[in-house]
Write a protein that holds these residues in place. Sequence first.
Motif, PDB file in Angstrom:
ATOM      1  N   HIS A  85       7.173  10.905  -0.287  1.00  0.00           N
ATOM      2  CA  HIS A  85       6.994  12.288  -0.726  1.00  0.00           C
ATOM      3  C   HIS A  85       7.180  12.362  -2.237  1.00  0.00           C
ATOM      4  O   HIS A  85       8.139  11.834  -2.779  1.00  0.00           O
ATOM      5  N   GLY A  86       6.225  12.968  -2.911  1.00  0.00           N
ATOM      6  CA  GLY A  86       6.339  13.159  -4.347  1.00  0.00           C
ATOM      7  C   GLY A  86       4.978  13.147  -5.013  1.00  0.00           C
ATOM      8  O   GLY A  86       3.942  12.971  -4.365  1.00  0.00           O
ATOM      9  N   ASN A  87       5.002  13.317  -6.314  1.00  0.00           N
ATOM     10  CA  ASN A  87       3.782  13.308  -7.105  1.00  0.00           C
ATOM     11  C   ASN A  87       3.151  11.910  -7.049  1.00  0.00           C
ATOM     12  O   ASN A  87       3.815  10.931  -7.374  1.00  0.00           O
ATOM     13  N   PRO A  88       1.887  11.798  -6.638  1.00  0.00           N
ATOM     14  CA  PRO A  88       1.272  10.478  -6.461  1.00  0.00           C
ATOM     15  C   PRO A  88       1.337   9.584  -7.700  1.00  0.00           C
ATOM     16  O   PRO A  88       1.657   8.399  -7.587  1.00  0.00           O
ATOM     17  N   ALA A  89       1.059  10.115  -8.874  1.00  0.00           N
ATOM     18  CA  ALA A  89       1.084   9.288 -10.085  1.00  0.00           C
ATOM     19  C   ALA A  89       2.495   8.769 -10.349  1.00  0.00           C
ATOM     20  O   ALA A  89       2.687   7.584 -10.652  1.00  0.00           O
ATOM     21  N   ASP A  90       3.494   9.635 -10.218  1.00  0.00           N
ATOM     22  CA  ASP A  90       4.874   9.217 -10.446  1.00  0.00           C
ATOM     23  C   ASP A  90       5.324   8.180  -9.417  1.00  0.00           C
ATOM     24  O   ASP A  90       5.980   7.196  -9.759  1.00  0.00           O
ATOM     25  N   ILE A  91       4.973   8.406  -8.165  1.00  0.00           N
ATOM     26  CA  ILE A  91       5.345   7.475  -7.093  1.00  0.00           C
ATOM     27  C   ILE A  91       4.726   6.104  -7.357  1.00  0.00           C
ATOM     28  O   ILE A  91       5.384   5.068  -7.234  1.00  0.00           O
ATOM     29  N   LEU A  92       3.441   6.079  -7.718  1.00  0.00           N
ATOM     30  CA  LEU A  92       2.773   4.798  -7.976  1.00  0.00           C
ATOM     31  C   LEU A  92       3.379   4.084  -9.176  1.00  0.00           C
ATOM     32  O   LEU A  92       3.544   2.860  -9.158  1.00  0.00           O
ATOM     33  N   LEU A  93       3.715   4.817 -10.224  1.00  0.00           N
ATOM     34  CA  LEU A  93       4.336   4.185 -11.394  1.00  0.00           C
ATOM     35  C   LEU A  93       5.682   3.565 -11.029  1.00  0.00           C
ATOM     36  O   LEU A  93       5.987   2.442 -11.447  1.00  0.00           O
ATOM     37  N   ARG A  94       6.478   4.267 -10.235  1.00  0.00           N
ATOM     38  CA  ARG A  94       7.768   3.697  -9.809  1.00  0.00           C
ATOM     39  C   ARG A  94       7.557   2.493  -8.901  1.00  0.00           C
ATOM     40  O   ARG A  94       8.252   1.481  -9.030  1.00  0.00           O
ATOM     41  N   ALA A  95       6.608   2.587  -7.984  1.00  0.00           N
ATOM     42  CA  ALA A  95       6.347   1.475  -7.064  1.00  0.00           C
ATOM     43  C   ALA A  95       5.867   0.242  -7.806  1.00  0.00           C
ATOM     44  O   ALA A  95       6.127  -0.890  -7.391  1.00  0.00           O
ATOM     45  N   ALA A  96       5.163   0.438  -8.911  1.00  0.00           N
ATOM     46  CA  ALA A  96       4.570  -0.679  -9.657  1.00  0.00           C
ATOM     47  C   ALA A  96       5.531  -1.335 -10.643  1.00  0.00           C
ATOM     48  O   ALA A  96       5.153  -2.313 -11.293  1.00  0.00           O
ATOM     49  N   GLU A  97       6.746  -0.841 -10.753  1.00  0.00           N
ATOM     50  CA  GLU A  97       7.708  -1.474 -11.658  1.00  0.00           C
ATOM     51  C   GLU A  97       7.932  -2.918 -11.213  1.00  0.00           C
ATOM     52  O   GLU A  97       8.275  -3.182 -10.069  1.00  0.00           O
ATOM     53  N   GLY A  98       7.677  -3.846 -12.116  1.00  0.00           N
ATOM     54  CA  GLY A  98       7.836  -5.266 -11.809  1.00  0.00           C
ATOM     55  C   GLY A  98       6.683  -5.882 -11.042  1.00  0.00           C
ATOM     56  O   GLY A  98       6.737  -7.050 -10.674  1.00  0.00           O
ATOM     57  N   ALA A 104       0.854  -1.184   0.000  1.00  0.00           N
ATOM     58  CA  ALA A 104       0.000   0.000   0.000  1.00  0.00           C
ATOM     59  C   ALA A 104       0.889   1.233   0.000  1.00  0.00           C
ATOM     60  O   ALA A 104       1.757   1.385   0.856  1.00  0.00           O
ATOM     61  N   VAL A 105       0.677   2.103  -0.981  1.00  0.00           N
ATOM     62  CA  VAL A 105       1.521   3.275  -1.167  1.00  0.00           C
ATOM     63  C   VAL A 105       0.679   4.532  -1.007  1.00  0.00           C
ATOM     64  O   VAL A 105      -0.356   4.686  -1.659  1.00  0.00           O
ATOM     65  N   SER A 106       1.143   5.422  -0.142  1.00  0.00           N
ATOM     66  CA  SER A 106       0.507   6.727   0.026  1.00  0.00           C
ATOM     67  C   SER A 106       1.566   7.777  -0.281  1.00  0.00           C
ATOM     68  O   SER A 106       2.640   7.778   0.315  1.00  0.00           O
ATOM     69  N   ALA A 107       1.267   8.636  -1.230  1.00  0.00           N
ATOM     70  CA  ALA A 107       2.205   9.683  -1.613  1.00  0.00           C
ATOM     71  C   ALA A 107       1.670  11.030  -1.166  1.00  0.00           C
ATOM     72  O   ALA A 107       0.477  11.291  -1.258  1.00  0.00           O
ATOM     73  N   TRP A 108       2.542  11.859  -0.690  1.00  0.00           N
ATOM     74  CA  TRP A 108       2.113  13.188  -0.281  1.00  0.00           C
ATOM     75  C   TRP A 108       2.966  14.236  -0.979  1.00  0.00           C
ATOM     76  O   TRP A 108       4.139  14.047  -1.242  1.00  0.00           O
ATOM     77  N   GLU A 109       2.300  15.306  -1.319  1.00  0.00           N
ATOM     78  CA  GLU A 109       2.957  16.421  -1.987  1.00  0.00           C
ATOM     79  C   GLU A 109       2.248  17.688  -1.552  1.00  0.00           C
ATOM     80  O   GLU A 109       1.030  17.690  -1.362  1.00  0.00           O
ATOM     81  N   LEU A 110       2.993  18.735  -1.385  1.00  0.00           N
ATOM     82  CA  LEU A 110       2.405  20.005  -0.992  1.00  0.00           C
ATOM     83  C   LEU A 110       2.241  20.850  -2.239  1.00  0.00           C
ATOM     84  O   LEU A 110       3.191  21.460  -2.709  1.00  0.00           O
ATOM     85  N   PRO A 111       1.035  20.851  -2.821  1.00  0.00           N
ATOM     86  CA  PRO A 111       0.823  21.572  -4.075  1.00  0.00           C
ATOM     87  C   PRO A 111       1.082  23.066  -3.912  1.00  0.00           C
ATOM     88  O   PRO A 111       0.794  23.647  -2.878  1.00  0.00           O
ATOM     89  N   GLY A 112       1.645  23.646  -4.948  1.00  0.00           N
ATOM     90  CA  GLY A 112       1.883  25.082  -4.942  1.00  0.00           C
ATOM     91  C   GLY A 112       3.159  25.511  -4.251  1.00  0.00           C
ATOM     92  O   GLY A 112       3.496  26.676  -4.263  1.00  0.00           O
ATOM     93  N   LEU A 113       3.864  24.587  -3.629  1.00  0.00           N
ATOM     94  CA  LEU A 113       5.092  24.963  -2.942  1.00  0.00           C
ATOM     95  C   LEU A 113       6.331  24.696  -3.793  1.00  0.00           C
ATOM     96  O   LEU A 113       7.434  24.979  -3.385  1.00  0.00           O
ATOM     97  N   TYR A 114       6.142  24.136  -4.967  1.00  0.00           N
ATOM     98  CA  TYR A 114       7.272  23.811  -5.816  1.00  0.00           C
ATOM     99  C   TYR A 114       7.131  24.526  -7.147  1.00  0.00           C
ATOM    100  O   TYR A 114       6.051  24.907  -7.544  1.00  0.00           O
ATOM    101  N   GLY A 115       8.214  24.678  -7.811  1.00  0.00           N
ATOM    102  CA  GLY A 115       8.188  25.321  -9.122  1.00  0.00           C
ATOM    103  C   GLY A 115       8.851  26.677  -9.069  1.00  0.00           C
ATOM    104  O   GLY A 115       9.246  27.177  -8.020  1.00  0.00           O
ATOM    105  N   TRP A 116       8.945  27.290 -10.199  1.00  0.00           N
ATOM    106  CA  TRP A 116       9.687  28.544 -10.313  1.00  0.00           C
ATOM    107  C   TRP A 116       9.035  29.692  -9.571  1.00  0.00           C
ATOM    108  O   TRP A 116       9.699  30.612  -9.126  1.00  0.00           O
ATOM    109  N   SER A 117       7.727  29.681  -9.403  1.00  0.00           N
ATOM    110  CA  SER A 117       7.046  30.825  -8.800  1.00  0.00           C
ATOM    111  C   SER A 117       6.878  30.704  -7.291  1.00  0.00           C
ATOM    112  O   SER A 117       6.467  31.653  -6.649  1.00  0.00           O
ATOM    113  N   ALA A 118       7.206  29.569  -6.727  1.00  0.00           N
ATOM    114  CA  ALA A 118       6.980  29.385  -5.291  1.00  0.00           C
ATOM    115  C   ALA A 118       8.269  29.647  -4.517  1.00  0.00           C
ATOM    116  O   ALA A 118       9.352  29.283  -4.956  1.00  0.00           O
ATOM    117  N   PRO A 119       8.157  30.280  -3.373  1.00  0.00           N
ATOM    118  CA  PRO A 119       9.349  30.492  -2.552  1.00  0.00           C
ATOM    119  C   PRO A 119       9.800  29.165  -1.946  1.00  0.00           C
ATOM    120  O   PRO A 119       9.015  28.232  -1.807  1.00  0.00           O
TER     121      PRO A 119
END
Length: 147
Positions: A92-105, A40-55
């Motif tokens: 920690h990370g983007n849920p879709a990306d985390i699940l794709l990595r976890a599902a390898e194999g 069971a995988v739970s991914a968390w990410e704080l939206p809006g805190l990452y990227g060029w425009s966020a401090p």
Amino acid sequence: MDRDVSRPRVVVGVDGSPSSYAAVRWAVRYAGLVGGVVEAVSAWELPGLYGWSAPAVDIDVDEDEARRRMRQELADVLGADAVGAVRTHVVHGNPADILLRAAEGAEVLVVGSRGRGGFARALLGSVGQHVSQHANCPVVIVRPERQ
């Protein structure tokens, strides 16, 4: 994440939504049929805190507490006996990306049809949409059970 290649891995995304709980129950039943192990995988990410425009913000997230809460939620959903057979991962990370990595194999990746966020009327959430298009294993999308 640990990879036990001797048994089929059933990876399931958990976000606290009714459809993710239905996905967990489906994953446990399926793993029982194929002699697999549930991750069971739970991914968390704080939206809006990452990227060029966020401090740059340093948010202290207690991952041990998040794991404890996840195990308690799974115990509530599956029962105390069944939850012991489920491996839990809080990442920690983007849920879709985390699940794709976890599902390898993995034998299969299981997700709920719609998570906690987004549009309530959507038939398929963004994570389910993304993983169904990009996973390297079969994807099962589970709708929530009727109350």
